[in-house]
Structures are given as C-alpha cells and as structure tokens.
Design a protein around this motif. Structure first.
Motif, PDB file in Angstrom:
ATOM      1  N   LEU A 173       0.828  -1.340   0.155  1.00  0.00           N
ATOM      2  CA  LEU A 173      -0.034   0.068   0.023  1.00  0.00           C
ATOM      3  C   LEU A 173       0.820   1.334  -0.020  1.00  0.00           C
ATOM      4  N   TYR A 174       2.056   1.331   0.506  1.00  0.00           N
ATOM      5  CA  TYR A 174       3.130   2.252   0.066  1.00  0.00           C
ATOM      6  C   TYR A 174       4.330   1.733   0.107  1.00  0.00           C
ATOM      7  N   GLN A 175       5.103   2.551  -0.252  1.00  0.00           N
ATOM      8  CA  GLN A 175       6.645   2.490  -0.504  1.00  0.00           C
ATOM      9  C   GLN A 175       7.416   2.456   0.745  1.00  0.00           C
ATOM     10  N   SER A 176       8.234   1.268   0.855  1.00  0.00           N
ATOM     11  CA  SER A 176       8.910   1.146   2.236  1.00  0.00           C
ATOM     12  C   SER A 176       9.962   2.205   2.364  1.00  0.00           C
ATOM     13  N   ARG A 177      10.421   2.775   1.374  1.00  0.00           N
ATOM     14  CA  ARG A 177      11.543   3.687   1.667  1.00  0.00           C
ATOM     15  C   ARG A 177      10.842   5.250   1.963  1.00  0.00           C
ATOM     16  N   HIS A 178       9.747   5.487   1.757  1.00  0.00           N
ATOM     17  CA  HIS A 178       9.095   6.607   2.443  1.00  0.00           C
ATOM     18  C   HIS A 178       8.281   6.554   3.508  1.00  0.00           C
ATOM     19  N   THR A 179       8.184   7.612   4.294  1.00  0.00           N
ATOM     20  CA  THR A 179       7.057   7.701   5.691  1.00  0.00           C
ATOM     21  C   THR A 179       6.000   8.165   4.782  1.00  0.00           C
ATOM     22  N   VAL A 180       4.824   7.014   5.233  1.00  0.00           N
ATOM     23  CA  VAL A 180       3.593   7.349   4.677  1.00  0.00           C
ATOM     24  C   VAL A 180       3.045   8.687   5.149  1.00  0.00           C
ATOM     25  N   CYS A 181       3.454   9.038   6.090  1.00  0.00           N
ATOM     26  CA  CYS A 181       2.889  10.162   6.927  1.00  0.00           C
ATOM     27  C   CYS A 181       3.257  11.534   5.971  1.00  0.00           C
ATOM     28  N   GLU A 182       4.153  11.387   4.964  1.00  0.00           N
ATOM     29  CA  GLU A 182       4.733  12.651   4.173  1.00  0.00           C
ATOM     30  C   GLU A 182       3.403  13.129   3.363  1.00  0.00           C
ATOM     31  N   SER A 183       3.026  14.385   3.272  1.00  0.00           N
ATOM     32  CA  SER A 183       1.919  14.683   2.873  1.00  0.00           C
ATOM     33  C   SER A 183       1.629  14.416   1.364  1.00  0.00           C
ATOM     34  N   TYR A 184       2.500  14.295   0.737  1.00  0.00           N
ATOM     35  CA  TYR A 184       2.214  13.798  -0.758  1.00  0.00           C
ATOM     36  C   TYR A 184       1.853  12.264  -1.044  1.00  0.00           C
ATOM     37  N   GLU A 185       2.515  11.596  -0.117  1.00  0.00           N
ATOM     38  CA  GLU A 185       2.241  10.091   0.144  1.00  0.00           C
ATOM     39  C   GLU A 185       1.023   9.598   0.947  1.00  0.00           C
ATOM     40  N   TRP A 186       0.458  10.461   2.028  1.00  0.00           N
ATOM     41  CA  TRP A 186      -0.696  10.318   2.760  1.00  0.00           C
ATOM     42  C   TRP A 186      -1.912  10.584   1.943  1.00  0.00           C
ATOM     43  N   LYS A 187      -1.793  11.332   1.076  1.00  0.00           N
ATOM     44  CA  LYS A 187      -3.202  11.699   0.371  1.00  0.00           C
ATOM     45  C   LYS A 187      -3.454  10.373  -0.404  1.00  0.00           C
ATOM     46  N   ALA A 188      -2.433   9.803  -1.235  1.00  0.00           N
ATOM     47  CA  ALA A 188      -2.611   8.545  -1.885  1.00  0.00           C
ATOM     48  C   ALA A 188      -2.745   7.357  -1.178  1.00  0.00           C
ATOM     49  N   TYR A 189      -2.083   7.246  -0.154  1.00  0.00           N
ATOM     50  CA  TYR A 189      -2.566   6.146   0.754  1.00  0.00           C
ATOM     51  C   TYR A 189      -3.931   6.190   1.394  1.00  0.00           C
ATOM     52  N   THR A 190      -4.278   7.135   1.756  1.00  0.00           N
ATOM     53  CA  THR A 190      -5.571   7.207   2.459  1.00  0.00           C
ATOM     54  C   THR A 190      -6.860   6.733   1.011  1.00  0.00           C
ATOM     55  N   GLU A 191      -6.585   7.193   0.026  1.00  0.00           N
ATOM     56  CA  GLU A 191      -7.285   6.994  -1.205  1.00  0.00           C
ATOM     57  C   GLU A 191      -7.308   5.441  -1.343  1.00  0.00           C
ATOM     58  N   ARG A 192      -6.057   5.070  -1.348  1.00  0.00           N
ATOM     59  CA  ARG A 192      -6.032   3.289  -1.335  1.00  0.00           C
ATOM     60  C   ARG A 192      -6.991   2.634  -0.408  1.00  0.00           C
ATOM     61  N   LEU A 193      -6.581   3.290   0.919  1.00  0.00           N
ATOM     62  CA  LEU A 193      -7.408   2.613   2.025  1.00  0.00           C
ATOM     63  C   LEU A 193      -9.027   2.504   1.784  1.00  0.00           C
ATOM     64  N   LYS A 194      -9.586   3.796   1.181  1.00  0.00           N
ATOM     65  CA  LYS A 194     -10.789   3.856   0.694  1.00  0.00           C
ATOM     66  C   LYS A 194     -11.298   2.784  -0.016  1.00  0.00           C
ATOM     67  N   VAL A 195     -10.625   2.366  -0.961  1.00  0.00           N
ATOM     68  CA  VAL A 195     -10.731   1.462  -1.746  1.00  0.00           C
ATOM     69  C   VAL A 195     -10.934   0.041  -0.901  1.00  0.00           C
TER      70      VAL A 195
END
Length: 122
Positions: A72-94
């Motif tokens: 659901l997210y890249q291991s090298r990034h912190t999912v809390c980073e703003s650009y990744e968080w929005k995409a992550y929450t969209e994936r969680l909606k699905v």
C-alpha cells in the motif's frame, strides 16, 4: 521492541495465503496490532476478501495488479509525508469497501461457537 504506531496498526501490505485468504500486514510483516520479533503463523489472522487484479492495481502504491502481495505504500518513504498520505488514504478507501466474509481462525478460537447475548436491565 519499540515501533511507531503507524508501523504496527496501519496496513503496509496484503498477502494472499495458499488457501486464498488474505492477511493484512503491518510494516514489520506482522498482522495488524501484533508487535513481536518472533515469526508469526499468518493463518489465524487471515480473512476472506475478494481482491481482483483490478482492485489490486487500485490499492497498490505502484498500480501493480498482482493479487499475491499488495504493497500500500513504498517502504523507503514515510507514509505520513503529505504527498504520500493523500494517496495512501485513497487506497485505504478502496480497501475499506471490500467485504470480509466469515471469521478469522483466531476469532473462532476466542469466541467459540456461541456468543452470549448481553442482558440489558429493564
């Protein structure tokens, strides 16, 4: 063992087991909420989900249609980073729209066959 809340309680990947059920794993490749360095048998935590290649590509951070292991997210990034968080929450909606069928083996063992109905005082 110390871990960040996100690493323990947020989905990192979804792995399909041999029997076709899925286990939702945290960043440490343990079932959500499990905090141990020991190897875990995923079977008791597995649930029945219908994940098609189309759904997999929508919840995979890289759009991968593989249904065997979905990140659901890249291991090298912190999912809390703003650009990744929005995409992550969209994936969680699905993912949250998927229907879970039955109980996990762990629930069956803990609850048994009968669940007592709470008595409400009148």
């Amino acid at each position: 063992m110390k871990s960040k809340f996100l690493e323990i309680f947020y989905p990192y990947c979804i792995e399909r087991l041999e029997d076709g059920r899925y286990v939702i794993l945290n960043r440490n490749y343990k079932p959500l909420g499990v905090m141990t360095s020991e190897r875990i048998d995923y079977g008791p935590y597995a649930v029945s989900l219908k994940i098609t290649p189309s759904v997999a590509s929508k919840i995979s951070w890289k759009g991968d249609a593989d249904i065997t292991r979905i990140y659901l997210y890249q291991s090298r990034h912190t999912v809390c980073e703003s650009y990744e968080w929005k995409a992550y929450t969209e994936r969680l909606k699905v993912l949250s729209s998927r229907v879970v069928e039955g109980k996990t083996d762990l629930e069956e063992a803990m609850l048994g066959e009968e669940i007592a109905t709470p008595q409400i005082p009148t």
